[in-house]
Design an enzyme around this catalytic site. Structure first.
Site, mmCIF file in Angstrom:
data_model
loop_
_atom_site.group_PDB
_atom_site.id
_atom_site.type_symbol
_atom_site.label_atom_id
_atom_site.label_comp_id
_atom_site.label_asym_id
_atom_site.label_seq_id
_atom_site.Cartn_x
_atom_site.Cartn_y
_atom_site.Cartn_z
ATOM 1 N N GLN A 1 0.886 -1.169 0.000
ATOM 2 C CA GLN A 1 0.000 0.000 0.000
ATOM 3 C C GLN A 1 0.915 1.207 0.000
ATOM 4 O OE1 GLN A 1 -3.180 0.970 -0.353
ATOM 5 N NE2 GLN A 1 -2.437 3.043 -0.002
ATOM 6 N N PRO B 1 -6.119 -2.012 5.050
ATOM 7 C CA PRO B 1 -6.566 -0.913 5.914
ATOM 8 C C PRO B 1 -7.571 0.037 5.279
ATOM 9 C CG PRO B 1 -4.365 -0.450 5.076
ATOM 10 C CD PRO B 1 -4.722 -1.831 4.597
ATOM 11 N N GLY C 1 -10.728 0.990 2.153
ATOM 12 C CA GLY C 1 -11.828 0.393 1.412
ATOM 13 C C GLY C 1 -11.302 -0.140 0.097
ATOM 14 N N GLY C 2 -10.603 0.728 -0.615
ATOM 15 C CA GLY C 2 -10.020 0.317 -1.879
ATOM 16 C C GLY C 2 -8.822 1.180 -2.186
ATOM 17 N N MET C 3 -7.985 0.704 -3.092
ATOM 18 C CA MET C 3 -6.862 1.516 -3.560
ATOM 19 C C MET C 3 -6.827 1.385 -5.065
ATOM 20 S SD MET C 3 -4.479 3.597 -2.876
ATOM 21 C CE MET C 3 -3.604 4.367 -4.239
ATOM 22 N N GLU C 4 -6.828 2.557 -5.717
ATOM 23 C CA GLU C 4 -7.041 2.625 -7.165
ATOM 24 C C GLU C 4 -5.802 2.278 -7.971
ATOM 25 O OE1 GLU C 4 -7.110 5.114 -4.924
ATOM 26 O OE2 GLU C 4 -6.144 6.923 -5.675
ATOM 27 N N HIS D 1 -16.058 4.140 -7.184
ATOM 28 C CA HIS D 1 -15.064 5.110 -6.727
ATOM 29 C C HIS D 1 -13.682 4.790 -7.309
ATOM 30 C CE1 HIS D 1 -13.361 8.007 -3.768
ATOM 31 N NE2 HIS D 1 -12.314 7.210 -3.863
ATOM 32 N N GLU D 2 -13.251 3.541 -7.133
ATOM 33 C CA GLU D 2 -11.897 3.188 -7.599
ATOM 34 C C GLU D 2 -11.827 3.266 -9.127
ATOM 35 O OE1 GLU D 2 -10.037 3.371 -5.209
ATOM 36 O OE2 GLU D 2 -11.443 2.918 -3.602
ATOM 37 N N HIS E 1 -11.287 6.773 -10.316
ATOM 38 C CA HIS E 1 -9.889 7.200 -10.202
ATOM 39 C C HIS E 1 -9.101 6.948 -11.493
ATOM 40 C CE1 HIS E 1 -9.175 8.784 -6.254
ATOM 41 N NE2 HIS E 1 -9.642 7.720 -5.614
ATOM 42 N N GLU F 1 -9.475 13.185 -4.820
ATOM 43 C CA GLU F 1 -10.612 12.566 -4.136
ATOM 44 C C GLU F 1 -11.938 13.302 -4.326
ATOM 45 O OE1 GLU F 1 -10.488 9.677 -3.311
ATOM 46 O OE2 GLU F 1 -8.327 9.321 -3.086
ATOM 47 N N ASP G 1 -0.834 11.182 5.582
ATOM 48 C CA ASP G 1 -1.948 10.305 5.950
ATOM 49 C C ASP G 1 -2.931 11.027 6.882
ATOM 50 O OD1 ASP G 1 -0.920 8.323 4.375
ATOM 51 O OD2 ASP G 1 -0.162 7.074 6.010
ATOM 52 N N TYR H 1 -12.585 14.563 0.187
ATOM 53 C CA TYR H 1 -13.545 13.714 -0.522
ATOM 54 C C TYR H 1 -14.893 14.429 -0.689
ATOM 55 C CZ TYR H 1 -10.434 9.710 0.350
ATOM 56 O OH TYR H 1 -9.365 8.849 0.377
ATOM 57 N N ARG I 1 -10.107 -2.726 8.295
ATOM 58 C CA ARG I 1 -10.349 -1.486 7.550
ATOM 59 C C ARG I 1 -10.400 -0.318 8.534
ATOM 60 N NH1 ARG I 1 -15.458 -0.651 3.434
ATOM 61 N NH2 ARG I 1 -14.899 1.444 2.715
ATOM 62 N N LYS J 1 -11.282 2.763 8.438
ATOM 63 C CA LYS J 1 -12.515 3.556 8.497
ATOM 64 C C LYS J 1 -13.482 3.005 9.556
ATOM 65 C CE LYS J 1 -16.703 3.969 5.828
ATOM 66 N NZ LYS J 1 -17.425 3.712 4.590
HETATM 67 ZN ZN LIG Z 1 -10.314 7.637 -3.613
#
Ligand SMILES: [Zn+2]
Length: 635
Positions: free
Chosen positions: A149, A276, A278-281, A305-306, A309, A328, A383, A391, A586, A588
């Site tokens: 990540q 960690p 939701g998603g990573m694009e 969302h991803e 991106h 975002e 971070d 967002y 996660r 969040k």
């Molecule tokens: Zn995003």
């Protein structure tokens, strides 16, 4: 003359932009710029390290300045340079003092004519960008798993490179793994490659360092559509393929709105639960949390969302982390447009309304400086900028522009934005220049209605900010009111007919009714009454019996219910709370649950007891946040 003076100031402003330093990188790309990266590693699960070489192809505008790279906890063994890419000669190098946030600069003096730099190194077992999972932490329980990540500045913990989004590189990689495991990257993947522990990758499009990604595990692949597919552990693959079956439809809908998808394939990798985010694009291969597998496609907004991106973020990229809202805010706006195209306007209204609510709730707890879109993160970990502000406030700003200029004109502007700035990294100032040139200047009367400076540079929301509402939510609130007034029982509430978003809204409404906020103005004010603890527990129990909330397998619903259970000390949900915190990584979800627990002395004790067991299974990024919150002593 006047025009010339104006022109001069524009040039001044532009040159300042170009020189704008990324305060989160030691790199000096204006003198030496990396254009291409060749990666070659052994993935050593027993030592939890990557070991191998990184070869950088550089472009120099200065023949005297050294190459300065970002690193964190890397063990640099040897550095060589080459003029022709064939013969390499040993080079001197120095690793500077390590900063807690930035890591350490690696400085390499360059001989005349050098075009390549090869670095032999290994990562450290605690690398912030890597997570190594024991077999017990996977769904299969048989094989280990690792994933990277890199966002925001974690690429430097596994690759020595110019770790700033202002620098874009193409890359090739050669990865050796245990024979039975599959490696996948944010690059061209061959899903049907022989599983022999030897894998090669190519990313031909220039991307910022935070989008370089690798995962290794016992992975299977399922096709979803002509350009789309999903990777997951064998135990998860069928569930994942069912849940994500609308992915191809989403790609088609997004292309219709914003132009061609430029990355070839759009595949999704469903990771083990400790991921960690939701998603990573990651381009061509989005990394996703398994918490979106709700069984009813209700949480696939994350895929929208991803996917978004692929235009906002991966194609047009924030040049520094203070411009993060460009990634975002645009992406949340696009995500809602995709949801509207695929699932209809009512769904979009619900998501936008939930988004606004979450933004307002979070802003009530933030310092002014963190409510600013063009946030100043100097001296801070980027971070820390991951709040709802870039967002949701970013998306509201674009919504305001859409409402003011009309959808047709605004969509045309967005398409030109993605086309003209494709594969570039831009600052907020460059965005504003583009906005003036392609939208505002042609429509001065409309432009006067949007307080641009206030949106970008002020805390809070402008008074003219859009306030998305949802008629479906209004009906949910009516039902909640009737139940709270005792006119109907919980079993008479038509929850079975509601979407996940309506259920979530119902719970949030009840939550604010049970505990009216100190400041007036919340949507639940009409229902807010001073309820005794016994009465609150009775109502919680009634809801739980009627809707099986403690047992909910939907991660968003479970999270919301567990937050309420902590606030109201609803003990029947505590075993589930513990199970949730031990099985989900996660951030969040888990961070607010620990924070809420820590508000009372008994809760803090419970939080520490659970965290002691859960901490080794969490990702370093989640651990860093929760260690701070709970003042965990091991730092
Ligand atoms: Zn995003």
């Amino acid at each position: 003359m006047k025009r010339l003076v104006y022109f001069f100031f524009v040039l001044m402003a532009l040159s300042i932009n170009v020189a704008a330093q990324d305060t989160h990188s030691y790199a000096n790309p204006s003198a030496v710029r990396v254009r291409h990266v060749d990666l070659d590693w052994d993935v050593l699960f027993d030592q939890k390290i990557l070991k191998g070489t990184t070869t950088l192809t550089i472009e120099r505008t200065s023949q005297t300045e050294p190459l300065i790279l970002d690193t964190r906890d890397l063990n640099i063994e040897r550095v060589e340079t080459s003029v022709n890419g064939l013969e390499y000669t040993p080079a001197t190098f120095t690793v500077g003092t390590s900063d807690k946030i930035l890591g350490a600069p690696l400085t390499i003096p360059l001989p005349a004519g050098a075009t390549r730099v090869r670095i032999q190194y290994s990562t450290s077992p605690g690398a912030s960008g890597l997570q190594w999972l024991a077999p017990a932490q996977t769904a299969g329980k048989k094989d280990p798993f690792m994933f990277t990540q890199s966002q925001a500045i974690h690429a430097r913990s596994w690759i020595p490179l110019q770790d700033t989004p202002a620098v874009r590189v193409t890359y090739n990689a050669h990865v050796r793994t245990p024979r039975n495991l599959l490696a996948v990257m944010s690059a061209e993947n061959d899903a049907h490659t022989p599983r022999d522990g030897d894998y090669s990758f190519r990313m031909r499009q220039p991307i910022p360092s935070y989008l370089i990604a690798l995962a290794v595990g016992d992975l299977r692949f399922r096709t979803l559509g002509p350009r789309t597919g999903v990777y997951a552990e064998p135990q998860m693959i069928d569930r994942a393929a069912r849940e994500l079956s609308d992915t191809e439809k989403m790609v088609v809908a997004t292309e219709r709105l914003y132009g061609a998808y430029r990355w070839g394939r759009f595949d999704i990798l469903v990771l083990p639960p400790s991921f960690p985010f939701g998603g990573m694009e990651n381009p061509r291969l989005t990394f996703a949390t398994p918490t979106i597998l709700a069984g009813d496609k209700s949480l696939v907004s994350l895929v929208a969302h991803e996917l978004a991106h692929s235009w906002s973020g991966n194609l047009v990229t924030n040049a520094t982390w203070r411009d993060f809202w460009l990634n975002e805010g645009f992406t949340v706006y696009l995500e809602r447009r995709i949801l509207e195209a695929v699932y209809g306007r009512a769904r979009e209204e619900m998501e936008a309304s939930l988004g606004l609510r979450e933004l307002l709730e979070e802003m009530a707890t933030l310092e002014d400086r963190d409510e600013i879109l063009h946030v100043d993160l100097t001296g801070r970990d980027p971070d820390d900028g991951f709040t709802n502000v870039p967002y949701e406030k970013g998306a509201l700003f674009l919504r305001h522009l859409e409402q003011t200029f009309g959808r047709v004109q605004f969509d045309r502007f967005l398409r030109s934005y993605f086309n003209l700035l494709a594969f570039q990294s831009i600052t907020t100032e460059q965005f504003l220049t583009h906005l003036r040139q392609y939208l505002l200047d042609d429509n001065p009367a409309l432009a006067a209605r949007v307080p641009i400076d206030e949106w970008i540079n002020n805390a809070g929301l402008p008074s003219s900010a859009p306030k998305p509402t949802s008629p479906a939510f209004a009906r949910v609130e009516e039902q909640a009111q009737r139940w709270l007034r005792g006119e109907i029982t919980a079993t008479q509430i038509p929850v079975a007919k509601w979407t996940t978003q309506e259920r979530l809204h119902f719970l949030k409404f009840v939550q604010s009714a049970l505990e009216p906020p100190a400041s007036a103005g919340g949507p639940a004010d009409a229902a807010a009454t001073q309820l005794s603890q016994t009465e609150r527990l009775r109502l919680m129990g009634e809801l739980d019996r009627a809707f099986q909330l403690t047992r909910s397998g939907n991660s968003e619903i479970a999270f919301q219910w567990l937050m309420m259970s902590i606030q109201d000390k609803y003990e029947p949900a505590y075993p589930r709370l513990e199970e949730f915190l031990l099985s989900v990584g996660r951030r969040k979800f888990i961070r607010p649950l620990y924070q809420e627990l820590a508000k009372t002395p008994e809760g803090k004790e419970r939080a520490l007891a659970i965290y002691r067991r859960a901490r080794p299974t969490y990702h370093p990024i989640a651990v860093t946040s929760i260690d701070q919150d709970l003042k965990w002593p091991s730092q």
